[in-house]
Scaffold this active site. Structure first.
Site, mmCIF file in Angstrom:
data_model
loop_
_atom_site.group_PDB
_atom_site.id
_atom_site.type_symbol
_atom_site.label_atom_id
_atom_site.label_comp_id
_atom_site.label_asym_id
_atom_site.label_seq_id
_atom_site.Cartn_x
_atom_site.Cartn_y
_atom_site.Cartn_z
ATOM 1 N N ARG A 109 0.752 -1.319 -0.005
ATOM 2 C CA ARG A 109 0.250 -0.195 -0.107
ATOM 3 C C ARG A 109 0.546 1.554 0.044
ATOM 4 N NH1 ARG A 109 -0.901 4.684 1.665
ATOM 5 N NH2 ARG A 109 -0.069 4.021 4.111
ATOM 6 N N HIS A 152 5.875 4.054 12.477
ATOM 7 C CA HIS A 152 5.978 3.832 11.570
ATOM 8 C C HIS A 152 6.647 4.695 10.199
ATOM 9 C CE1 HIS A 152 3.872 4.290 6.884
ATOM 10 N NE2 HIS A 152 4.745 4.613 7.177
ATOM 11 N N HIS A 183 9.903 6.640 8.310
ATOM 12 C CA HIS A 183 10.859 6.127 6.581
ATOM 13 C C HIS A 183 12.182 6.653 6.917
ATOM 14 C CE1 HIS A 183 6.439 6.999 3.967
ATOM 15 N NE2 HIS A 183 6.312 6.755 5.049
ATOM 16 N N CYS A 198 9.420 8.975 -3.428
ATOM 17 C CA CYS A 198 8.613 9.866 -4.174
ATOM 18 C C CYS A 198 9.339 10.589 -5.200
ATOM 19 C CB CYS A 198 7.889 11.417 -3.394
ATOM 20 S SG CYS A 198 7.364 12.476 -4.622
ATOM 21 N N ASN A 245 9.833 4.313 2.821
ATOM 22 C CA ASN A 245 9.602 4.080 4.352
ATOM 23 C C ASN A 245 11.092 3.161 4.710
ATOM 24 O OD1 ASN A 245 6.871 3.815 4.643
ATOM 25 N ND2 ASN A 245 6.515 3.114 2.406
#
Lengths: 300, 300
Positions: free
Chosen positions: A13, A205, A207, A238, A247
């Site tokens: 995802r 979570h 990055h 990106c 991530n």
């Protein structure tokens, strides 16, 4: 008994969503999920019930979810941005719903076009309306640093965490370093406070944009966090911002835990297969270090 | 008063030494040292008094050292592998000598063609013979992990540290993660033990090969370490082992400390100039993340 970390795989995802250009097919997504599953990963964020017009890469989440149900023991999470997505997810038999909002006004506005109060009220109603037996993961973005508002005052971040905690005594809450610019001391303090005040219900979570991904994973681990989001191949970068990697890579996180003697249930060589698969998706911007380390390729 | 970290810049020696192909000229080295100096770095490993036949990239260390003496406040360290190098370094007026051996038998043999006992005896004599007023940095390689012997038993590593500590009450001792495969928990334990037993005289020398560079810097910092080796541009990788990146990048370390509010005395934009210069040396294998982060380019 070794200590255990739970890896929540987000490449299907969070990793795929940002790929521009060629659409990633449902078959590619299922193949990646299967590769991750075969590596031993049992928690995944597999899709999102959003409008395919808004986020084309998330088309076909129903079919992805159906395929996940054929993988015994896989806990598949689908993101739902609003009530429409919530109802679609339940209609398709989702076991675990992923809600999300930001701790900062600027990112919440840019990402969701709402104030935080509006998002919170909407999500609070969805939490309330979630049927018994359906799990919830509540993702709070930009807990540490915001691309619009900068470093987040810790009291402000913790106020939002406290409000979310109060919504439901059981749901897991992810504190996200959305920009990758959290500093490890900050991550450590926030997790220590959150776990101390509200118990072991938090995930990190992270990055790796600024190279601090593993340092922040370690900082959260030291504070008692035991659930970590990561993406095979470190995808999620990106393509419009060179160097803005995605991530933190699952293989980097798993290697570090492996070196620490922390069990993750992951088969190393099969994980590299999944990571290579993720990294080779056309348009993906891979990150992470471990795929490139020759010695790691020889590790059993 | 913010806390302070001391950055010891190693690109001019550790970074450049591994470059194969075109020799790096003395002028290039001095230009890099000057760029680092202008960024505020005041400690550097600038060269090595070794045979130019053995290590061609270290030719001209005398001239480099002479140039360093024109930069007020720069503490320049030169490595000396043996008595011949020791005498040459003193003859050329070196202020600070860098000795080195490995904590593991396999790496010491491969790198120095000696047993550890032989190296230790030789270096102990050099420590003893170092004139008053000349500083010493004693580098212990492979404290955590060895390319030949694997993970280092902590008691064995600490035994060597203890023996080195006993040689001199003042010299700084660097505990090096030579392969980049130390795990943060291991780094934290070793530094806690060392600092607890023998005080604040230790530096951490890390590599980023496995992506754990910053996590390990943070682990050492948490244990009380305040001196860190790093290389502008993250150079120091081995061109024969793709993915074997080099020293942890100075700009990554400085960014993390900056985010933590820890003072390093480094000017961020000037550091990027030095990092770009190091990374663009023909044959260099750059590493690190921060040179590629667009947002960091805009940071003052």
């Amino acid at each position: 008994m070794p200590e255990t970390a739970i890896i929540s795989e987000v490449a299907p995802r969070d990793g795929i969503q940002s790929i521009t250009g060629a659409p990633v097919t449902t078959e590619q997504k299922i193949a990646l999920i299967r590769a991750c599953y075969e590596a031993g990963l049992r928690r995944m964020e597999v899709g999102s019930f959003v409008s395919p017009k808004a986020i084309p890469q998330m088309a076909g989440t129903e079919a992805v979810l159906a395929a996940c149900k054929q993988m015994p023991g896989l806990e598949a999470t689908v993101l739902v941005p609003n009530r429409r997505g919530f109802e679609a997810a339940l209609a398709h038999g989702a076991d675990r719903l992923g809600f999300f909002m930001s701790a900062t006004a600027g990112h919440n506005k840019a990402n969701l076009n709402r104030t935080r109060e509006e998002s919170f009220a909407e999500l609070a109603a969805l939490v309330r309306d979630t049927p018994k037996g359906t799990l919830i993961r509540f993702n709070l973005s930009c807990v540490f640093h915001c691309p619009f508002d900068g470093v987040v005052p810790e009291a402000e971040a913790l106020d939002w965490v406290e409000r979310i905690v109060a919504l439901d005594p059981e749901m897991e809450i992810a504190l996200a370093d959305t920009t990758g610019n959290a500093s490890p001391d900050q991550v450590n303090r926030i997790f220590r406070h959150a776990i101390g005040a509200w118990g072991h219900r938090f995930a990190f979570h992270g990055h790796d944009t600024y190279g601090m991904g593993l340092a922040n994973v370690m900082a959260a681990w030291e504070a008692g966090c035991r659930v970590f989001d990561s993406a095979a191949g470190g995808i999620g970068g990106c393509p419009f911002a060179p160097g803005a990697t995605g991530n933190v890579a699952t293989e980097d996180v798993v290697w570090m835990f492996r070196r620490m003697g922390v069990a993750t249930g992951v088969d190393w060589n099969r994980l590299l297969v999944a990571a290579d698969m993720a990294a080779s998706i056309p348009g993906a911007v891979p990150g992470g270090r471990m795929r490139a380390v020759p010695a790691a390729r020889q590790a059993a």
